[in-house]
Structure formats: structure tokens, C-alpha cells
Design an enzyme around this catalytic site. Structure first.
Site, short mmCIF file in Angstrom:
data_model
loop_
_atom_site.label_atom_id
_atom_site.label_comp_id
_atom_site.label_asym_id
_atom_site.label_seq_id
_atom_site.Cartn_x
_atom_site.Cartn_y
_atom_site.Cartn_z
N GLU A 106 33.53 36.80 36.37
CA GLU A 106 32.12 36.91 36.74
C GLU A 106 31.26 36.96 35.49
O GLU A 106 31.56 37.67 34.54
CB GLU A 106 31.90 38.16 37.58
CG GLU A 106 30.48 38.30 38.11
CD GLU A 106 30.36 39.44 39.11
OE1 GLU A 106 29.30 39.53 39.75
OE2 GLU A 106 31.33 40.22 39.25
N PHE A 109 25.41 35.08 35.83
CA PHE A 109 24.72 34.35 36.89
C PHE A 109 25.55 34.14 38.14
O PHE A 109 25.09 33.51 39.09
CB PHE A 109 24.24 32.99 36.36
CG PHE A 109 23.34 33.11 35.18
CD1 PHE A 109 22.13 33.75 35.28
CD2 PHE A 109 23.71 32.59 33.95
CE1 PHE A 109 21.29 33.87 34.20
CE2 PHE A 109 22.88 32.71 32.86
CZ PHE A 109 21.67 33.34 32.98
N GLY A 110 26.76 34.59 38.17
CA GLY A 110 27.55 34.41 39.38
C GLY A 110 29.04 34.54 39.15
O GLY A 110 29.50 34.81 38.03
N LYS A 111 29.79 34.34 40.21
CA LYS A 111 31.24 34.46 40.17
C LYS A 111 31.90 33.09 40.07
O LYS A 111 31.37 32.10 40.55
CB LYS A 111 31.74 35.19 41.42
CG LYS A 111 31.21 36.61 41.55
CD LYS A 111 31.69 37.28 42.83
CE LYS A 111 31.18 38.71 42.93
NZ LYS A 111 31.62 39.38 44.17
N VAL A 112 33.08 33.07 39.45
CA VAL A 112 33.82 31.81 39.25
C VAL A 112 35.16 31.91 39.97
O VAL A 112 35.88 32.91 39.86
CB VAL A 112 34.05 31.52 37.75
CG1 VAL A 112 34.76 30.19 37.58
CG2 VAL A 112 32.72 31.53 37.01
N ASP A 225 23.11 30.29 24.05
CA ASP A 225 23.97 31.35 24.60
C ASP A 225 25.41 31.19 24.13
O ASP A 225 26.35 31.32 24.91
CB ASP A 225 23.89 31.35 26.12
CG ASP A 225 24.33 32.69 26.72
OD1 ASP A 225 24.38 33.69 25.97
OD2 ASP A 225 24.63 32.74 27.92
#
EC number: 2.7.11.1
Length: 424
Positions: A106, A109-112, A225
Site C-alpha cells: 500500500e 494513493f492506494g493498494k496494490v 517522487d
């Protein structure tokens, strides 16, 4: 430092001297344990920039959740040509309805999740963006655009996406070895640390990916980033940059910087950008220098479990850069001395230049690539090191023997002289 060759092409980026802005002070850069981003965009509105000046739209948070693939409005339908569209049902089936067994990690910006899509017969990594965050929608648009326009072996490949109702998912090629962060920090018991050669290979690969964004992409892109968790590792320890949600089109023409809200990850963010909001290509170079330091030292970019003066990797390293006698103290202890001393000095010299406080003092990424390619191609062999050590020890022993023999000769001469005097 002497480690940088000159590139034949004139690709140096100009940077402006930065000054402090009263609206941006270091006090604003606070660590958030729940989210590692320095700042978040306003929840009231969000500017989504597509391919620089090609298309700009201001959307409210409520409108963002209604965006569909057709609303991304990409010039020449580049997304449709280079990235496939998937239905939410297809991606749900590929992950077993996003079951925990398929969960990879995670991010901000979100989960993988790991999945297998039958229609393309391929194992993939699927990132499901956080529906509650305005940042996630912007990341979705920017990442699809950036990776649809990009084509480089050191950038993760975007296979496709899903923009269905409130669902936003990105589908990438699957990286079997995970992220660089998994191989450097908090290693589980029994896991071998990365070898020196592997570390330099990963550093060179990441630098080449960054060079592509800066010097080959049209328009040029600032990554913004770069960090260990965004460097994914393929088989053979081939490094690929991922997660382009914060990417920005770089300055063009006579421009020296891009003014923007400060975003990034604490410990990797260039001080000039953090203070002024002026983003340049050298901002990425600074972040790369931090990653290179992590590879060399095994330490985290920011570690709040350490004593105050040692929490920031750069702040810890800066005093040590001043004297080469300190260099061996900086190397990752997990290497147990298994590294070339000359290679260590060169790698630290590169890192030291990248994390210079003034952006004008940092090298362009093309010069970094040239220096690291040399280090990565210089294969280090432990047996060669042992031979060198044996040669050194032999020389020392020989010198000791010669000194001893010389002393014996002096003593013998003195005895002969004494006997001669007595005889007289």
C-alpha cells in the site's frame, strides 16, 4: 570530485538561485505517520494538467468522482493507442475480488494487488486508487498520461487502466522482486543483503530512467517522487521507476523552474524546493542522491528511531563527506567489508554532489548516469579483494623482515666492532 565525465550533448538544465518565501517555511514540513506526503492539495479544487498546455481543467472533488476514461481528453487518443482499458469486473476477477492473498502493498494513493488477466494471459500488478482522496484522481490522470507517452526499459510499463464509475485502477507489468525498499531496509532474518555490484546496477538503472524523463521525454518531465519504495526490481535486479502521480512537466524555453505546491516524501525532498516551491530538474537529482546514499549506507532517508542528529540521512552524512577517512564508517555494515574501497569512494563522491544544498552545485542527471555506468560495469570480485589484501599483507611482512634483518646486521656489526676493539 572528479567522478563525472562530460556528456557530448549540451543538456545541462539552468537553475535559478532560490530565495526563501514567507509562505513556505521549513516548519510546514512535518512528518505524517499516516501519509508520507509533505502536503496535500486543496479538497475544494484540483488543477489537472495534461501534457503540459494541451489541456487544463479545474474540477471539484465531487466532479472528480464522476470522471470516466473519455473525460481524460487526451490529445491524439494516446492513451487508447498505448494503454488498454479494462472493466472493473475483469480486474476484480483477476485478483479473486481483491483478496488478501493477492495484496502486495500500500502506498500513499492506494493498494496494490497481484492478478492474472486471462484475455492478455499475463500476470500483472493492479493499483486500486483511494476513492476518498482528491489526490488519487489527479495521480490517476497524470500517471496514465506520463506512462502512455513514455517508453524506456527503466520505467515500469503501464498495461492499461480502468475508469468505471467511481473506480480508478491502474494495471502495470508485474515486478517479481518488489521494491528496492524491500531489499534494503528492515530485512527479515535469513534474507541476504544486496551485494555491492547489485547496488550499483540498481543505482545506474534508476539514474537512466530519470535521465529519460529529463532529457528524452517531450515535453521533459520532473519525477518529483523518487524514493526507494518507488524503484521496482525486475528479475536480474533490473530497476524500474514507478508511481508517476506527482510528475510535472518541467520548465521549457527560458524558464528556470516550475512553481508548484511542495509535494514529495520527507527525507527525499530537495531543500530549495521545500523552501520556495520552485521545482527544477535538480530537485530530482537531490532525491536521487538520497537514494544512492541509502544504497551505500543501508540507512533510511529519514529514521525517527535514531538519535536526533542522525534521523536525516543527509544531515548525518554531510559532516562525514568532509574527510575520506570517514568513508569506510559510512558503508552498510551488512556488506561486512565486501566492497571495493575505490568504488565506495567514487559512489560517495557522486552522492555528495547530488545532495548539495545549492541546486547549481548538483550535476545534471546525464553526468550521474555516466559515472554510475562506469561503477556498475566495474565488477567487484571478493576473491580479487582477498588477493589484494594478501599482497598488502605480504608487503608489510617483507618490510618487517627487512627491518628485522637490518637490525640484526647492525647488531652483528656492533659485536664485530666490540671484538675488534678488545683484540686491539
Amino acid at each position: 570530485m572528479g567522478c563525472f565525465g562530460r556528456t557530448p550533448k549540451s543538456n545541462k538544465r539552468s537553475d535559478t538561485k532560490t530565495t526563501k518565501n514567507n509562505d513556505f517555511t521549513p516548519k510546514k514540513l512535518t512528518v505524517n505517520a499516516n501519509r508520507d506526503k509533505l502536503t496535500q492539495p486543496s479538497s475544494d479544487c484540483l488543477k489537472v494538467s495534461i501534457c503540459g498546455d494541451v489541456s487544463k481543467e479545474i474540477v471539484t472533488k465531487k466532479d472528480q468522482l464522476a470522471l470516466d476514461a473519455k473525460d481524460t481528453n487526451v490529445e491524439d487518443e494516446v492513451i487508447v493507442k498505448k494503454a488498454q482499458t479494462f472493466t472493473f469486473e475483469e480486474l476484480s476477477v483477476s485478483t479473486g475480488n481483491f483478496k488478501s492473498d493477492c495484496f502486495l502493498g500500500e502506498g500513499g494513493f492506494g493498494k496494490v494487488y497481484k492478478g492474472f488477466i486471462e484475455k492478455i494471459n499475463q500476470v500483472v500488478a493492479i493499483k486500486q486508487l483511494d476513492r476518498n482522496g482528491a489526490q488519487g484522481i489527479r495521480e490517476f490522470v497524470v500517471e496514465v498520461l506520463t506512462l502512455s507517452l513514455a517508453d524506456h526499459p527503466n520505467l515500469v510499463k503501464l498495461i492499461g487502466f480502468c475508469a468505471e464509475g467511481v473506480q480508478r485502477l491502474l494495471v502495470y507489468e508485474y515486478m517479481p522482486l518488489g521494491s528496492l525498499d524491500n531489499h534494503l531496509h528492515d530485512l527479515p532474518s535469513g534474507k541476504n543483503p544486496l551485494a555491492w555490484n547489485t547496488r550499483m546496477k540498481i543505482a545506474a538503472g534508476a539514474a537512466r530512467g530519470l535521465e529519460y524523463l529529463h532529457d528524452t521525454m517531450k515535453p521533459p518531465v520532473i519525477y518529483r517522487d523518487l524514493k526507494c519504495s518507488n524503484i521496482l526490481i525486475d528479475e536480474g535486479y533490473h530497476a524500474k521507476l514507478s508511481d508517476f502521480g506527482l510528475a510535472k512537466v518541467g520548465p521549457r524555453g527560458s524558464e528556470t523552474h516550475v512553481s508548484t505546491r511542495v509535494m514529495g516524501t520527507y527525507g527525499y525532498c530537495a531543500p530549495d524546493y521545500a523552501l520556495t516551491g520552485q521545482l527544477t530538474f535538480k530537485s530530482d537529482v537531490y532525491s536521487f542522491g538520497v537514494v544512492l546514499l541509502e544504497l551505500i549506507t543501508g540507512r533510511k532517508a529519514y529514521d525517527n528511531t535514531r538519535t536526533r542528529n542522525h534521523q536525516s540521512l543527509v544531515e548525518w552524512a554531510n559532516p562525514l563527506f568532509k574527510d575520506r577517512k570517514n568513508f569506510k564508517k559510512m558503508v552498510d555494515p551488512l556488506l561486512e567489508g565486501d566492497y571495493p574501497v575505490r568504488g565506495l569512494y567514487q559512489a560517495l563522491a557522486i552522492a555528495a554532489m547530488c545532495v548539495q544544498e545549492q541546486p547549481s552545485m548538483r550535476p545534471v542527471i546525464a553526468d550521474v548516469v555516466m559515472a554510475l555506468d562506469h561503477l556498475a560495469s566495474s565488477k567487484y570480485d571478493r576473491s580479487h579483494r582477498q588477493k589484494q589484501d594478501n599482497v598488502t599483507e605480504t608487503k608489510v611482512d617483507e618490510e618487517k623482515t627487512l627491518t628485522t634483518e637490518s637490525n640484526v646486521c647492525v647488531e652483528e656489526k656492533q659485536e664485530i666492532k666490540i671484538c675488534s676493539d678488545q683484540a686491539t
